[in-house]
Every structure is written in C-alpha cells, then in structure tokens.
Motif scaffolding. Structure first.
Motif, short mmCIF file in Angstrom:
data_model
loop_
_atom_site.label_atom_id
_atom_site.label_comp_id
_atom_site.label_asym_id
_atom_site.label_seq_id
_atom_site.Cartn_x
_atom_site.Cartn_y
_atom_site.Cartn_z
N ARG A 1 18.18 24.37 -58.63
CA ARG A 1 19.60 24.28 -58.31
C ARG A 1 20.22 23.06 -58.98
O ARG A 1 19.55 22.05 -59.22
N VAL A 2 21.48 23.18 -59.27
CA VAL A 2 22.21 22.08 -59.90
C VAL A 2 22.40 20.96 -58.89
O VAL A 2 22.73 21.19 -57.72
N ASN A 3 22.18 19.73 -59.36
CA ASN A 3 22.42 18.56 -58.53
C ASN A 3 23.87 18.13 -58.71
O ASN A 3 24.28 17.71 -59.80
N VAL A 4 24.65 18.28 -57.65
CA VAL A 4 26.08 17.99 -57.74
C VAL A 4 26.34 16.53 -58.11
O VAL A 4 27.34 16.21 -58.76
N ALA A 5 25.42 15.64 -57.74
CA ALA A 5 25.62 14.22 -58.02
C ALA A 5 25.62 13.92 -59.52
O ALA A 5 26.13 12.88 -59.95
N ASP A 6 25.06 14.84 -60.32
CA ASP A 6 25.01 14.61 -61.76
C ASP A 6 26.35 14.88 -62.43
O ASP A 6 26.52 14.57 -63.61
N PHE A 7 27.27 15.49 -61.71
CA PHE A 7 28.57 15.83 -62.29
C PHE A 7 29.67 15.33 -61.36
O PHE A 7 29.84 15.85 -60.26
N ARG A 8 30.37 14.34 -61.79
CA ARG A 8 31.43 13.76 -60.96
C ARG A 8 32.76 14.49 -61.12
O ARG A 8 33.53 14.59 -60.17
N LYS A 9 33.02 15.01 -62.31
CA LYS A 9 34.32 15.61 -62.58
C LYS A 9 34.32 17.14 -62.50
O LYS A 9 35.35 17.76 -62.68
N LEU A 10 33.16 17.73 -62.27
CA LEU A 10 33.07 19.18 -62.20
C LEU A 10 32.73 19.61 -60.78
O LEU A 10 32.02 18.91 -60.05
N GLU A 11 33.22 20.77 -60.43
CA GLU A 11 33.00 21.29 -59.07
C GLU A 11 32.00 22.45 -59.14
O GLU A 11 32.15 23.38 -59.93
N TRP A 12 30.99 22.38 -58.26
CA TRP A 12 29.97 23.42 -58.19
C TRP A 12 30.03 24.08 -56.81
O TRP A 12 30.19 23.40 -55.80
N LEU A 13 29.87 25.37 -56.79
CA LEU A 13 29.94 26.14 -55.55
C LEU A 13 28.57 26.73 -55.24
O LEU A 13 27.87 27.20 -56.14
N PHE A 14 28.21 26.71 -53.95
CA PHE A 14 26.93 27.23 -53.50
C PHE A 14 27.16 28.17 -52.31
O PHE A 14 28.19 28.09 -51.63
N PRO A 15 26.20 29.05 -52.04
CA PRO A 15 26.40 30.03 -50.96
C PRO A 15 26.66 29.40 -49.60
O PRO A 15 27.49 29.89 -48.84
N GLU A 16 25.98 28.30 -49.30
CA GLU A 16 26.11 27.72 -47.96
C GLU A 16 27.39 26.89 -47.80
O GLU A 16 27.75 26.54 -46.67
N THR A 17 28.07 26.60 -48.88
CA THR A 17 29.30 25.80 -48.78
C THR A 17 30.56 26.58 -49.12
O THR A 17 31.65 26.02 -49.10
N THR A 18 30.43 27.85 -49.44
CA THR A 18 31.58 28.67 -49.84
C THR A 18 31.60 29.93 -49.00
O THR A 18 30.61 30.68 -48.96
N ALA A 19 32.73 30.16 -48.35
CA ALA A 19 32.81 31.28 -47.40
C ALA A 19 32.77 32.63 -48.12
O ALA A 19 32.00 33.51 -47.76
N ASN A 20 33.58 32.81 -49.14
CA ASN A 20 33.64 34.10 -49.85
C ASN A 20 32.89 34.02 -51.17
O ASN A 20 33.38 34.42 -52.22
N PHE A 21 31.68 33.51 -51.13
CA PHE A 21 30.89 33.28 -52.32
C PHE A 21 30.64 34.56 -53.10
O PHE A 21 30.70 34.58 -54.33
N ASP A 22 30.36 35.66 -52.40
CA ASP A 22 30.02 36.92 -53.06
C ASP A 22 31.23 37.62 -53.65
O ASP A 22 31.08 38.59 -54.40
N LYS A 23 32.45 37.19 -53.30
CA LYS A 23 33.65 37.87 -53.76
C LYS A 23 34.32 37.17 -54.94
O LYS A 23 35.36 37.61 -55.40
N LEU A 24 33.73 36.08 -55.42
CA LEU A 24 34.33 35.37 -56.54
C LEU A 24 34.24 36.20 -57.82
O LEU A 24 33.25 36.90 -58.06
N LEU A 25 35.29 36.14 -58.63
CA LEU A 25 35.31 36.83 -59.90
C LEU A 25 34.62 35.96 -60.94
O LEU A 25 35.17 34.98 -61.43
N ILE A 26 33.37 36.32 -61.26
CA ILE A 26 32.58 35.55 -62.21
C ILE A 26 32.97 35.94 -63.62
O ILE A 26 33.15 37.12 -63.94
N GLN A 27 33.12 34.95 -64.48
CA GLN A 27 33.47 35.21 -65.87
C GLN A 27 32.33 35.92 -66.60
O GLN A 27 31.15 35.79 -66.24
N TYR A 28 32.70 36.67 -67.63
CA TYR A 28 31.75 37.38 -68.49
C TYR A 28 30.90 38.38 -67.70
O TYR A 28 29.73 38.61 -68.02
N ARG A 29 31.50 38.93 -66.64
CA ARG A 29 30.84 39.94 -65.80
C ARG A 29 29.49 39.46 -65.28
O ARG A 29 28.55 40.23 -65.08
N GLY A 30 29.38 38.16 -65.04
CA GLY A 30 28.18 37.60 -64.44
C GLY A 30 27.09 37.23 -65.43
O GLY A 30 26.02 36.76 -65.02
#
Length: 703
Positions: free
Chosen positions: A470-499
């Motif tokens: 898994r990506v370590n969020v601490a390594d990126f200060r200016k970028l936002e990372w989303l994970f299943p346990e921290t995002t309510a509608n994680f499965d409904k996000l429109l992923i670019q390039y069809r995943g």
C-alpha cells in the motif's frame, strides 16, 4: 466526384454522437428495425440531443479571377462567415466520395464509420494535418486516401474494434430509456386505432356494433395477448369485455371527453387482460397467451450461460496476450518480432469485447432479478384472486378490479423483460463478428512459441500479488490518496482509463494491466487513478502530467483507445451518444472520513432571548389555570434543624369535635282502596233499569 475548386479550412469536425436518429433525435433500437453492420448517420456533425448547434467548418472562397496559390489565404475562423448548411454539404461530399471509393473496392462502409475514420485520421499527428490552417485540395485528397487505406485494411484489429464500438454505441441503450422508447413506439402504432374509437360518433345499431368490435381489437392489440384474426381469442376477449363493459354502455362511453375515453380504454384493456390471465391460471381460457415466466426462466439462464462462456474465452485470450506483451516489454528483439502481428491492437480488440460483454451480462442479471420478483408477485395476486372469488357467483368490482389491473401491469413488465432479453441477446450476437480472426492475426503456433517461459496470470491473481503493498501517505504531502477504510463510496468512484494502470500503459507503450484499488487511489485534479503495483503508483505520482500526456498521444494514434479507456473528456469530439446520456453519473465525489473538531463562540452577539416568551397556546393555558388555582392556596413555612435562623414557631388549630347526623328515617303511608257500589243492576218491575252508582271510597285524610 469532383470537389469544389476552393480551399477548405478544416477545423476539428464537430462531436460525433453515434446512433442519433436525424428525424426524432433518439437512438435507433434493434427491435425497431434489423440492425445493419453499422447504421449510417446522415448528419453526424449535429450535436445530438442538444439545442446548441456546433461550429461548422469554414470555407475560404477565391474572388473571381484570382489565381489559386499553393499557400492558403488568410481565413477568418469565425463560423458565421459560412452557412452551416454549406459547410455540412462540403463535409458530406468528402464522406460520400470516401464511401463511393470503398464501394468500388468491394467494401460497403456506413457514413458513420467514415465520419469517425476521418476524425481519427485528422487526429493522428503522424498524418501531419494542422487544425489551424487552411487545407488545399491536395490535402483533402490526401485525407481521402488515408481514410481509404484504413477502411480497406480488413486485416487490422483496430478497424474491427472501431466497428464494434460504433455498432454497440448505436444499438445499445440502458433499460429505462429503451423501454420508454418501446412504449412510445407502441403508442404511436395504436394511435390510428385509438383515434377511430375516440372520434367515433356512432348512432345507429350497426355503427355501435362496429365500434364495439374496434374496442375488442384495441384491447387485443394493446395487451399483445393473441391475434385479432384468431376466432377463439376474439371470442374470449369479447366475453371478458362484455362482463365488465357491455355493449349497452356504449352510449355513456360516447358522451365522455377524448382524454376520458383514452383512459377508460386503457383501464378496460388492463381489466380484460387480468381476467384472461386469471382464467388461464384456472385452466378455463388464456387462448394465445404464452407462459412468459416459464419462457424467461429458460431463456435468461441460457443466455447468461452463453455470455459467461464467451466472456471466459475472451478473458483467457486476454491473459495470454498480456503475458506475451509483458514478456516482450523487457526484450527489444521480441518486440520487433511481434510488431507485424499487431498483438497490442488484438489485445485492445478483445478487451473492448470483454467490456461490452460485461455491460450486456449486467443488464441481463438485472432483468433476471426483476423477473424473479415479478413472478412471485404474479403468483401472490392469482392466489389472492382465488381466495376472493372462490365459488361465488358475483363479486364486488372494488375487490377484484384492482387485482386484475395489478396482474395486467405485471404481465406487461414480463413482456418488456422478454423484449429486453431478446434485444441484448441480438446485440451480443451481432458484436461477435467484430472480434476479427484472431487466429489470423496471431496463429496458435506463434503464440505457443512466445508463451514458453512466460507466466499467464489472471486479473484477479495480479491484484492478489500486490494486495498488501500500500502507498504510504506520508511520502506525498501534496497529493491525496484514497483507501477503502477512509472513503465511504470507494467502490463508486469513476476510475480513469477504465481501471487500467496509467503508468504501465505509458511506460510499456500501450500494455493494459488492471489497477489495484487496494494499493491506493490517487486523486489528481479531481480525477482518480489506480495502479497495478506500489512502484507504479510512486512513479506516476512523481510526474502525473507526463504520463497523462503519453496516454493521450497514444490514443491519438490508436483511436479505439478513446472509448476503451474512456478518454472522452480529453477528446470532446469523440463523445459517443451513450456517454452523453450518462454524463451526470460519472462525477461521483468521494466521501472521506477523518477525525476533526471545531470550536466557536456560543453567542457572538449579546443574547436577546426573552425567557418569558411562550409560543405554545396550550402552555399558556396551563399557566393560566395554575395562576387561578393560587387564589385557593395559603402561604406556609417550615422549620428545619439545618436552618441558621432558628426560632420558635407556633400554630393554632381547631381540634375535631363530636357531631352526629341523621340521614334517613322509617315512615309509611296508607292509601284507601277504592270501593264503588252499583245498585239497580238486577232490574225491577219496570222495563227500564235505573242504575245507581255510589262511591264508597274513603278520603285520604280519614286513613
């Protein structure tokens, strides 16, 4: 065909919305007409479904006597300089010439496909078309030649993929829109019969009988249960209709307004349909009615099984192609050896086929769930009718008519599901030829030779390999990372390039590997990206714009990637009709969860609360009663040991006294008994009887 002796200012052709009917503005449906290989679109340059007319290409016209030069004259790009109809005419002439040239070579190509191919050729930077300069006649001829070359290259998997995309987008629509269009068509077909009934002014007996026969035909046609030419069916419908709408009531029917007549006709159709369905269930009728639940319970699983088999076969082919391309990514000699086989184009073709099969299968699964639910409701309504009617001679209409209408509604829904399954099955059958001859592209002997030493992995296996990375969020200060346990509608996000992994696609010149959301989803400029490994995620995050540009440039060369990777936002001129219909649902923002706290002043301004104010009328009444009761109260005090001001208190009371009262006494009264004496009743010597009445009753006072 001769082109006009004028240079064309070729700007980007306007967005192509495949499948829009030029007359009605709605997409054609396979159930309305047999679908050809690719439907032609007479006017692909008009924006479908919108009220805004797009910018048309402009034309620079030479003045009379002016010599034509090799360089284009300065042309104002304002579309108002050229009428849209003239611009469309010039564009159509180019498309028509390409179509005639293809037909001369034995290849029949639709105008829609030609328009798409013209756009693809202009978009490809290797062809050298500049969208900001005037194209001369030689440039137009070069454009026609390049389009001809690509359209006649029948051994290229890219052409098959584009044909598949165009055909699918023209013939597929979601369930709701499809059924709405289907019902609209049925209403239009019944329009003439409905007008004959509602506009009828029958007076004579023969005219009324003719009107009643038309109502019977309307009921049969609208319900779709049997043919109006079948005598047994007509007799059954007539008997059911006479039980709820006898011919004697036609006079009342004719006095209604047109809207009321149409409403009553629809209600009569539903009631008669419900009666016929009930009779069929009881074994006393149902002539010409198919057992739709049984038909669907056989057809849907068979269709799903067939699609599942084709889907697994396609995925197996995808996994083998991916393994070979993954192996060739690190071997330059192998890459050069595989180039003539166009393996990547074949991979895009089979991946697009897999996507379309998943869409069709999802719709069929939804239909199967609907059918199962409706079958249960249908059985429950029939049982309710049996319990209501039993062996009764007459039943109140208020009890059975709503159930008949519910039966008819359910049966109509089952008919709709039958049509949807048939259309989806037809669509599935017609996209199979666009797979192309993969055996011709990449023979089995060549594939087995290159598969030696390569590991064939499924998409699921690839995700499991990196599930814990898994990506370590601490390594990126200016970028936002989303994970299943921290995002309510994680499965409904429109992923670019069809995943698919953007980094792998850019770094390996077009290899498609599925991204793993469990590693982390990168949110960059309100868009979301997944990656197949942690290293790929870190590499992409270092310079996202660089890899996004690489993907865009690759899509310009392989135009089929625009729809496969869902790049329509970056190429607005290639927005398919289905994407425009569902544009709103793509923008799903994540709901992230985090711990946060805020503190604010309770009242920034001085409070102006009137404590004595009371808005409740009943509370005011309660207070008024309480105040009224105080008039009957006295003030009293108590003394306790804990009091600081002790004092002697005394009180005076009145002790109770002995008293007696008498409530009742015994008494009696005597009433004299009435006594009356009648004398002279026995008669005497005379013939006349003299009767004497003497009252012997004593007075009350004497008793």
């Amino acid at each position: 065909m001769s082109l006009p002796e004028i240079p064309l200012f070729l700007k980007f052709f306007q967005p192509i919305f495949w499948g829009k009917d030029p007359q009605s503005g709605t997409p054609p449906h396979p159930h309305l007409a047999p679908p050809p290989l690719v439907r032609s679109l007479p006017s692909p340059w008009l924006r479908g479904g919108g009220c805004e007319r797009p910018t048309a290409p402009t034309v620079a016209v030479r003045a009379p006597g002016q010599k034509q030069t090799d360089t284009a004259p300065a042309v104002d790009s304002d579309p108002a300089r050229m009428p849209p109809t003239q611009a469309e005419s010039v564009i159509r002439s180019i498309i028509r010439e390409i179509g005639q040239e293809c037909a001369a070579h034995g290849e029949i190509v639709s105008e829609t496909l030609i328009a798409f191919m013209v756009k693809a050729v202009v978009l490809d930077p290797s062809n050298g078309f500049n969208m900001d300069r005037t194209l001369m006649k030689s440039d137009v001829q070069n454009l026609v030649k390049l389009c001809m070359t690509r359209l006649l290259d029948t051994k290229n998997p890219s052409l098959d993929t584009i044909k598949m995309q165009v055909y699918f987008d023209m013939n597929y629509t979601n369930r709701v829109e499809f059924l709405e269009e289907h019902h609209r068509v049925l209403e239009s077909r019944l329009g003439s019969v409905t007008r004959e009934i509602t506009d009828n002014r029958a007076c004579a007996k023969e005219e009324l009988e003719s009107l009643y026969r038309k109502i019977i035909s309307y009921v049969l046609l609208r319900s779709g249960l049997g043919s109006p030419t079948d005598i047994k069916t007509v007799r059954e419908v007539t008997a059911a209709l006479q039980s709820v709408f006898p011919q004697a009531e036609l006079g009342t029917f004719l006095t209604l307004s047109k809207k009321d007549k149409e409403r009553q006709l629809k209600e009569l159709t539903m009631i008669v349909t419900g009666i016929r369905l009930f009779n069929r269930d009881c074994g006393k009728g149902g002539e010409g009615i198919d057992d739709l639940p049984a038909v669907l319970h056989v057809a849907i699983p068979a269709t799903m099984q067939h699609i599942d088999y084709q889907l697994e076969t396609a995925r197996s082919q995808v996994y083998r192609y991916t393994a070979i391309l993954e192996k060739a990514a690190n071997d330059p000699l192998m890459r050069a050896e595989l180039q003539p086989y166009m393996l990547k184009e074949a991979l895009y073709n089979i991946r697009q086929y897999e996507v379309f099969l998943q869409i069709i299968l999802s719709d069929i699964i939804t239909g199967a769930q609907e059918v199962e639910m409706m079958t249960k409701q249908l059985g429950a309504h029939l049982e309710q009718l049996k319990m209501t009617i039993k062996s009764k001679i007459a039943v109140p209409t208020s009890q059975v008519f709503p159930i008949f209408i519910a039966l008819s509604t359910l049966w109509t829904s089952l008919q709709d599901e039958t049509i949807v399954v048939g259309v989806l099955s037809n669509l599935f059958t017609h996209i199979q030829p666009f797979l192309g001859a993969h055996e011709l592209y990449f023979p089995e002997r060549v594939m087995q030779c290159h598969l030696s030493g390569a590991t064939v992995k499924t998409d699921v296996c690839r995700m499991k390999e990196h599930m814990e990375d898994r990506v370590n969020v601490a390594d990126f200060r200016k970028l936002e990372w989303l994970f299943p346990e921290t995002t309510a509608n994680f499965d409904k996000l429109l992923i670019q390039y069809r995943g698919f992994c953007a980094y792998t696609f850019a770094a390996t010149d077009g290899l498609l590997l599925p991204g793993n959301p469990a590693i982390g989803i990168l949110k960059y400029k309100e868009k979301y990206y997944t990656f197949n490994s942690k290293d790929a995620a870190y590499s992409f995050a270092e310079n996202p714009e660089h890899y996004i540009d690489i993907v865009r440039e690759k899509a310009k060369k392989n135009t089929e990637l625009i729809q496969l990777l869902e790049l329509h936002q970056q190429f607005e001129t290639f927005i398919p009709y289905s994407q425009m219909r569902d544009a709103d649902k793509h923008y799903i923002k994540p709901i992230t969860k985090c711990e946060s706290s805020t503190q604010t002043d309770t009242h920034i301004l001085p409070p102006t609360i009137v404590r004595s104010y009371e808005w409740n009328e009943w509370e005011l009444r309660r207070k008024a009663i309480k105040l009224a009761n105080l008039r009957q109260k006295v003030t009293h005090s108590v003394q306790t040991d804990l009091s600081h001001l002790r004092r002697e208190n005394c009180s005076q009371v009145y002790p109770p006294k002995d008293t007696s009262t008498q409530s009742t006494r015994e008494d009696s009264t005597g009433v004299p008994r009435p006594q009356i004496y009648l004398a002279g009743l026995r008669g005497g010597k005379s013939k006349i009887t003299d009767e004497v009445k003497v009252n012997l009753t004593r007075d009350v006072d004497e008793t």
